[in-house]
Design a protein around this motif. Structure first.
Motif, PDB file in Angstrom:
ATOM      1  N   GLU A 296      -1.634  -7.551  10.480  1.00 54.35           N
ATOM      2  CA  GLU A 296      -0.246  -7.073  10.429  1.00 54.35           C
ATOM      3  C   GLU A 296       0.611  -7.646  11.550  1.00 54.35           C
ATOM      4  O   GLU A 296       1.784  -7.957  11.346  1.00 54.35           O
ATOM      5  CB  GLU A 296      -0.242  -5.542  10.505  1.00 54.35           C
ATOM      6  CG  GLU A 296       1.119  -4.895  10.648  1.00 54.35           C
ATOM      7  CD  GLU A 296       2.025  -5.155   9.454  1.00 54.35           C
ATOM      8  OE1 GLU A 296       3.250  -5.144   9.645  1.00 54.35           O
ATOM      9  OE2 GLU A 296       1.516  -5.370   8.343  1.00 54.35           O
TER      10      GLU A 296
ATOM     11  N   ALA B 121       6.253   5.138   4.964  1.00 56.96           N
ATOM     12  CA  ALA B 121       6.834   4.685   6.233  1.00 56.96           C
ATOM     13  C   ALA B 121       8.280   4.266   6.041  1.00 56.96           C
ATOM     14  O   ALA B 121       9.144   4.572   6.870  1.00 56.96           O
ATOM     15  CB  ALA B 121       6.012   3.531   6.806  1.00 56.96           C
TER      16      ALA B 121
ATOM     17  N   ASP C 145       1.018   3.991   1.815  1.00 49.30           N
ATOM     18  CA  ASP C 145       1.576   4.522   3.065  1.00 49.30           C
ATOM     19  C   ASP C 145       2.717   3.672   3.590  1.00 49.30           C
ATOM     20  O   ASP C 145       3.509   4.110   4.424  1.00 49.30           O
ATOM     21  CB  ASP C 145       0.500   4.749   4.130  1.00 49.30           C
ATOM     22  CG  ASP C 145      -0.323   3.514   4.444  1.00 49.30           C
ATOM     23  OD1 ASP C 145      -0.090   2.465   3.799  1.00 49.30           O
ATOM     24  OD2 ASP C 145      -1.211   3.600   5.313  1.00 49.30           O
ATOM     25  N   ARG C 146       2.854   2.436   3.099  1.00 53.90           N
ATOM     26  CA  ARG C 146       4.005   1.623   3.481  1.00 53.90           C
ATOM     27  C   ARG C 146       5.290   2.203   2.887  1.00 53.90           C
ATOM     28  O   ARG C 146       6.344   2.190   3.527  1.00 53.90           O
ATOM     29  CB  ARG C 146       3.814   0.193   2.983  1.00 53.90           C
ATOM     30  CG  ARG C 146       4.879  -0.770   3.425  1.00 53.90           C
ATOM     31  CD  ARG C 146       4.684  -1.222   4.843  1.00 53.90           C
ATOM     32  NE  ARG C 146       3.464  -2.002   4.986  1.00 53.90           N
ATOM     33  CZ  ARG C 146       3.049  -2.523   6.143  1.00 53.90           C
ATOM     34  NH1 ARG C 146       3.752  -2.338   7.235  1.00 53.90           N
ATOM     35  NH2 ARG C 146       1.925  -3.206   6.225  1.00 53.90           N
TER      36      ARG C 146
ATOM     37  N   LEU D 199      -0.116   3.842  10.442  1.00 49.86           N
ATOM     38  CA  LEU D 199      -0.546   3.731   9.053  1.00 49.86           C
ATOM     39  C   LEU D 199      -1.975   4.243   8.887  1.00 49.86           C
ATOM     40  O   LEU D 199      -2.827   4.039   9.765  1.00 49.86           O
ATOM     41  CB  LEU D 199      -0.473   2.273   8.591  1.00 49.86           C
ATOM     42  CG  LEU D 199       0.913   1.650   8.480  1.00 49.86           C
ATOM     43  CD1 LEU D 199       0.788   0.136   8.272  1.00 49.86           C
ATOM     44  CD2 LEU D 199       1.697   2.276   7.342  1.00 49.86           C
ATOM     45  N   ASP D 200      -2.243   4.877   7.766  1.00 48.33           N
ATOM     46  CA  ASP D 200      -3.611   5.322   7.490  1.00 48.33           C
ATOM     47  C   ASP D 200      -4.578   4.143   7.459  1.00 48.33           C
ATOM     48  O   ASP D 200      -5.766   4.300   7.746  1.00 48.33           O
ATOM     49  CB  ASP D 200      -3.671   6.055   6.147  1.00 48.33           C
ATOM     50  CG  ASP D 200      -2.947   7.391   6.171  1.00 48.33           C
ATOM     51  OD1 ASP D 200      -2.732   7.931   7.281  1.00 48.33           O
ATOM     52  OD2 ASP D 200      -2.605   7.902   5.088  1.00 48.33           O
ATOM     53  N   SER D 201      -4.068   2.967   7.112  1.00 53.17           N
ATOM     54  CA  SER D 201      -4.919   1.792   6.979  1.00 53.17           C
ATOM     55  C   SER D 201      -5.117   1.031   8.294  1.00 53.17           C
ATOM     56  O   SER D 201      -5.862   0.042   8.308  1.00 53.17           O
ATOM     57  CB  SER D 201      -4.331   0.840   5.925  1.00 53.17           C
ATOM     58  OG  SER D 201      -2.977   0.540   6.221  1.00 53.17           O
TER      59      SER D 201
ATOM     60  N   LEU E  87      -5.095  -4.256   9.455  1.00 52.49           N
ATOM     61  CA  LEU E  87      -5.166  -3.156   8.505  1.00 52.49           C
ATOM     62  C   LEU E  87      -6.394  -3.322   7.624  1.00 52.49           C
ATOM     63  O   LEU E  87      -6.734  -4.437   7.224  1.00 52.49           O
ATOM     64  CB  LEU E  87      -3.909  -3.113   7.622  1.00 52.49           C
ATOM     65  CG  LEU E  87      -2.555  -3.073   8.328  1.00 52.49           C
ATOM     66  CD1 LEU E  87      -1.432  -2.989   7.289  1.00 52.49           C
ATOM     67  CD2 LEU E  87      -2.461  -1.921   9.315  1.00 52.49           C
TER      68      LEU E  87
ATOM     69  N   HIS F 149       4.885   1.601  10.957  1.00 51.63           N
ATOM     70  CA  HIS F 149       4.506   0.415  10.186  1.00 51.63           C
ATOM     71  C   HIS F 149       3.308  -0.310  10.790  1.00 51.63           C
ATOM     72  O   HIS F 149       2.954  -1.399  10.322  1.00 51.63           O
ATOM     73  CB  HIS F 149       5.699  -0.539  10.092  1.00 51.63           C
ATOM     74  CG  HIS F 149       6.794  -0.036   9.226  1.00 51.63           C
ATOM     75  ND1 HIS F 149       7.769   0.832   9.689  1.00 51.63           N
ATOM     76  CD2 HIS F 149       7.071  -0.233   7.911  1.00 51.63           C
ATOM     77  CE1 HIS F 149       8.592   1.116   8.706  1.00 51.63           C
ATOM     78  NE2 HIS F 149       8.200   0.489   7.624  1.00 51.63           N
ATOM     79  N   THR F 150       2.678   0.276  11.805  1.00 52.94           N
ATOM     80  CA  THR F 150       1.517  -0.378  12.437  1.00 52.94           C
ATOM     81  C   THR F 150       0.427   0.661  12.710  1.00 52.94           C
ATOM     82  O   THR F 150      -0.323   1.012  11.804  1.00 52.94           O
ATOM     83  CB  THR F 150       1.935  -1.082  13.743  1.00 52.94           C
ATOM     84  OG1 THR F 150       2.662  -0.146  14.576  1.00 52.94           O
ATOM     85  CG2 THR F 150       2.831  -2.278  13.482  1.00 52.94           C
TER      86      THR F 150
ATOM     87  N   GLU G  62       0.836  -1.193   0.000  1.00 52.79           N
ATOM     88  CA  GLU G  62       0.000   0.000   0.000  1.00 52.79           C
ATOM     89  C   GLU G  62       0.879   1.255   0.000  1.00 52.79           C
ATOM     90  O   GLU G  62       2.029   1.229   0.441  1.00 52.79           O
ATOM     91  CB  GLU G  62      -0.953   0.008   1.194  1.00 52.79           C
ATOM     92  CG  GLU G  62      -0.296   0.097   2.547  1.00 52.79           C
ATOM     93  CD  GLU G  62       0.070  -1.258   3.119  1.00 52.79           C
ATOM     94  OE1 GLU G  62       0.270  -1.314   4.345  1.00 52.79           O
ATOM     95  OE2 GLU G  62       0.170  -2.236   2.356  1.00 52.79           O
TER      96      GLU G  62
END
Length: 307
Positions: free
Chosen positions: A239, A50, A46-47, A204-206, A228, A200-201, A44
């Motif tokens: 995740e 990050a 946003d990853r 994240l937007d997700s 996520l 990374h957790t 994704e």
């Protein structure tokens, strides 16, 4: 475009470091590679952000982007400590870009005194596997993408005595960081700071708090599933899964997974996936809750001679 690459690139390509403004283009490149190898996009946007903002990363030195004469991004490299990532656009394979990026990654790792370098690639990515093996890299960890079909709402067992379960709430972040890093200390090479972990957790937007159940013994968090809600897929994604060492073998992990699967099902998701790898020893746990292997990746590594 002026060539700023620290290593020679095949003509007529040009290189330069990445910036945060490049995140969208990098994601498009990674997605194109994933579609060519896997038939779908897994990373994704946003990853990528990050990764570019991870503490300790100096984008000016630890990243390299490769553009063609038209200015299109066709390759990228990323190095931090022993870890690296290299992607080449599928229509640019066989032109020496992967080798040049690997030369750069190894040179950068040696420059900062790293004794070895590793890279994770899908077992289905034959060109990447062939390149790494030709350069002396060997697989040392297997990773599995696991899936479970959710045609019906999963049943969730009652918690063990003394354990309560609820969805993740604001204010749980520090406890979840401590819990998951304590659990992962058994196999990971270094402990992540809160800032790196959160990127990374939960940052994240997700990140989906309502789909992320946590378990408590009294006021102490003893288990967590962090999930996520990815916008470009109809699958649920877990995740992180962690249970405090002194509360294992009570069924807490299986309980939390089924809570998350049920929450995803109620959101209309009929499949849920997660990654695990051979060093965690958790594959049998996931198989017991009904998950099976969809595909695998391997972590390739090699020792680096000092420059």
């Amino acid at each position: 475009m002026v060539d700023q690459s620290p290593v020679p690139l095949p003509a007529p390509y040009r290189g330069r470091p990445a910036t945060l403004a490049d995140a969208r283009a990098i994601h498009d490149l990674v997605a194109a590679r994933e579609r060519a190898v896997l038939g779908t996009t897994e990373t994704e946007p946003d990853r990528i952000l990050a990764d570019l903002g991870v503490p300790g990363l100096d984008p000016a030195l630890d990243t390299l982007l490769v553009h063609d004469p038209a200015g299109r991004l066709v390759g990228r490299g990323w190095v931090r400590g022993r870890r690296s990532a290299i992607d080449v656009h599928p229509d640019q394979l066989g032109r020496g870009l992967g080798s040049a990026l690997l030369d750069w990654a190894e040179a950068r790792a040696r420059q900062v005194g790293t004794e070895g370098l590793s890279q994770t690639v899908s077992d289905a990515d034959r060109p990447a596997v062939a390149l790494l093996r030709s350069r002396g890299y060997e697989p040392f960890v297997t990773q599995w993408l696991l899936e479970i079909a959710l045609p019906e709402e999963p049943e969730v067992p009652a918690p063990p005595p003394g354990i309560t379960v609820r969805p993740f709430r604001p204010g749980d972040e520090l406890a979840a960081h401590r819990l998951t890093e304590d659990a992962f200390d058994e196999w990971q090479t270094r402990r992540k700071s809160y800032e790196e972990w959160a990127a990374h957790t939960v940052g994240l937007d997700s990140f989906a708090p309502a789909l992320s159940p946590v378990a408590f013994a009294g006021a102490e968090m003893v288990g967590a599933v962090l999930a996520l809600d990815l916008p470009e897929t109809d699958e649920g994604y877990v995740e992180r899964v962690a249970v405090r060492k002194d509360h294992r073998n009570q069924g807490i992990a299986r309980l939390l997974l089924r809570e998350s699967f049920r929450a995803f099902h109620r959101e209309g998701r009929r499949t849920c996936v997660l990654w695990t790898h051979s060093e965690t020893g958790a594959l049998s746990l996931y198989e017991r809750v009904g998950m099976s292997v969809r595909r695998s990746s391997s972590v390739y590594g090699k020792a680096l001679e000092p420059s």
